[in-house]
Every structure is written in C-alpha cells, then in structure tokens.
Design a protein around this motif. Structure first.
Motif, short mmCIF file in Angstrom:
data_model
loop_
_atom_site.label_atom_id
_atom_site.label_comp_id
_atom_site.label_asym_id
_atom_site.label_seq_id
_atom_site.Cartn_x
_atom_site.Cartn_y
_atom_site.Cartn_z
N GLN A 138 -36.87 7.65 30.95
CA GLN A 138 -35.86 8.66 30.60
C GLN A 138 -35.28 9.28 31.87
O GLN A 138 -34.06 9.40 32.01
N GLU A 165 -31.37 8.85 33.28
CA GLU A 165 -30.46 9.99 33.43
C GLU A 165 -29.68 9.95 34.74
O GLU A 165 -28.64 10.60 34.87
N SER A 220 -25.60 8.80 34.87
CA SER A 220 -24.65 9.82 34.43
C SER A 220 -24.50 10.92 35.49
O SER A 220 -23.39 11.37 35.79
N LEU A 221 -25.62 11.33 36.06
CA LEU A 221 -25.58 12.35 37.11
C LEU A 221 -24.85 11.83 38.34
O LEU A 221 -24.03 12.53 38.93
N LYS A 280 -21.07 11.81 37.73
CA LYS A 280 -20.49 13.16 37.84
C LYS A 280 -20.41 13.58 39.30
O LYS A 280 -19.41 14.17 39.73
N ILE A 293 -20.41 21.44 34.69
CA ILE A 293 -20.78 20.36 33.76
C ILE A 293 -21.95 19.56 34.34
O ILE A 293 -22.92 19.24 33.64
N PHE A 294 -21.87 19.27 35.62
CA PHE A 294 -22.94 18.53 36.30
C PHE A 294 -24.26 19.31 36.26
O PHE A 294 -25.30 18.76 35.91
N ALA A 333 -25.25 21.61 34.22
CA ALA A 333 -25.79 21.69 32.86
C ALA A 333 -26.63 20.46 32.53
O ALA A 333 -27.61 20.55 31.79
N GLU A 334 -26.28 19.32 33.09
CA GLU A 334 -27.05 18.09 32.89
C GLU A 334 -28.20 17.98 33.89
O GLU A 334 -29.27 17.48 33.57
N LEU A 335 -27.96 18.44 35.12
CA LEU A 335 -28.97 18.32 36.17
C LEU A 335 -30.18 19.22 35.94
O LEU A 335 -31.32 18.80 36.16
N GLU A 336 -29.95 20.45 35.50
CA GLU A 336 -31.05 21.42 35.40
C GLU A 336 -32.20 20.95 34.51
O GLU A 336 -33.35 21.01 34.95
N HIS A 357 -33.03 17.97 33.74
CA HIS A 357 -33.59 16.80 34.41
C HIS A 357 -34.55 17.24 35.53
O HIS A 357 -35.70 16.83 35.56
#
Length: 184
Positions: free
Chosen positions: A24, A28, A31-32, A35, A68-69, A71-74, A76
C-alpha cells in the motif's frame, strides 16, 4: 538474480513480494510523485518567466496544488512514522540508521511545506503583491520538497520497504495491516 551491493542480503528488490501494508505504501508513491512533478514543473516554468511583475496568481495556484498534495501525503507519512518506523525501531534502532534518515527527510519536507504555507498566508492576509524575489523564495521551498521526497521515496522503495519485508515476522505484518486499517 541481480543483487545490489547497498541492499546486502535483501536480494533483488524486484523479487520481493511485499505484504499488503508495505505494498500500500509503495503503491501510494506514484500518485504523490505525479503531484510533486506537477508543482515542480510549474515552478520550473514560472522561473523562466522574467516578465511577470505580480506573482500572486501563480503562487495561489501553486498553493492549491500543494494543499492537494499534502492532503494525500500526510496520512501516508503518518502511517510510516507512527506504525512502520516504530515496528522497525526495535530491530534497527532509531539513531544513525535508516529510520533516522527517513525521519530527517520527513521533517525536512514538513518544515518546507510549513514555511511555504506560512509565507503564503502572510502574503494573503496582508494583501501583498508577490514580487519576483518573494516568489522565487517560495519556489525554493517547493524545490526542496520535491528533491527531498523524490529521493526519499526511492530509498523507501529500494531499501526500507524490502528491509521491513525481510525483518518483520508474519505476526508483525498482520499487526501492521490491522493498524493501517484502523489508523486515523
């Protein structure tokens, strides 16, 4: 099988089947990275535009991309720091090894994200026009985030995740999966 010297007994990383939570984290990254590539590319294009006199619109757009980045990074990075790293620490320690490097890189990225957002907030609150000098200062934070995390993800994929796959027991991998499911 190709064995890279820096991986020692980890073998060829292409031969490793990661457990679900490690897969997982690995999955991820694209996508990171996409961005990050998007906002880094934007910075590179903006730096060549010497005719711009007000950089406010560009900075606002960059700010949106970074939000936006993040929000996805945190989530992870939180799963890595709070769960994976803590499981690995009992085997390899925190000081002077891979975990220390990973945490340092997380902190470097977080600090530059924080500074970028603080400076943008200051500009917004005070309704300041963004000069080229101020814009380039903000761009520097973006470049540090990009270079730090691009290198960081590569280290995770090629060193840390394979190491975790090899060292964690099946029970620990099950616990890792359970904690990932119930994490924040």
């Amino acid at each position: 099988m190709t064995q890279h010297a820096c991986f020692g007994n980890l073998g060829d990383i292409n031969d490793i089947d990661f457990c679900v939570p490690l897969q997982q984290l690995y999955d991820e990254h694209p996508s990171l990275l996409a961005k990050m590539g998007d906002f880094y590319s934007m910075v590179q294009q903006l730096e060549t535009n010497k005719e711009n006199t007000d950089w406010s619109e560009a900075i606002a757009s960059l700010n949106d991309k970074l939000e936006i980045f993040v929000a996805e990074l945190e989530p992870h990075s939180d799963r890595e720091e709070d769960i994976l790293f803590e499981m690995m620490v009992k085997y390899i320690g925190r000081e002077g090894g891979p975990i220390q490097v990973m945490e340092y890189e997380h902190n470097t990225a977080k600090q530059n994200i924080k500074l970028f957002f603080e400076k943008v907030t200051d500009i917004t609150v005070n309704h300041n026009q963004v000069s080229q000098e101020k814009a380039f200062e903000l761009f520097n934070h973006i470049k540090i985030i990009y270079t730090t995390l691009t290198d960081h993800f590569m280290k995770e994929e090629q060193i840390l995740f394979p190491m975790a796959e090899k060292m964690l027991s099946d029970a620990e991998k099950e616990e890792l999966a359970l904690q990932f499911k119930t994490f924040k």
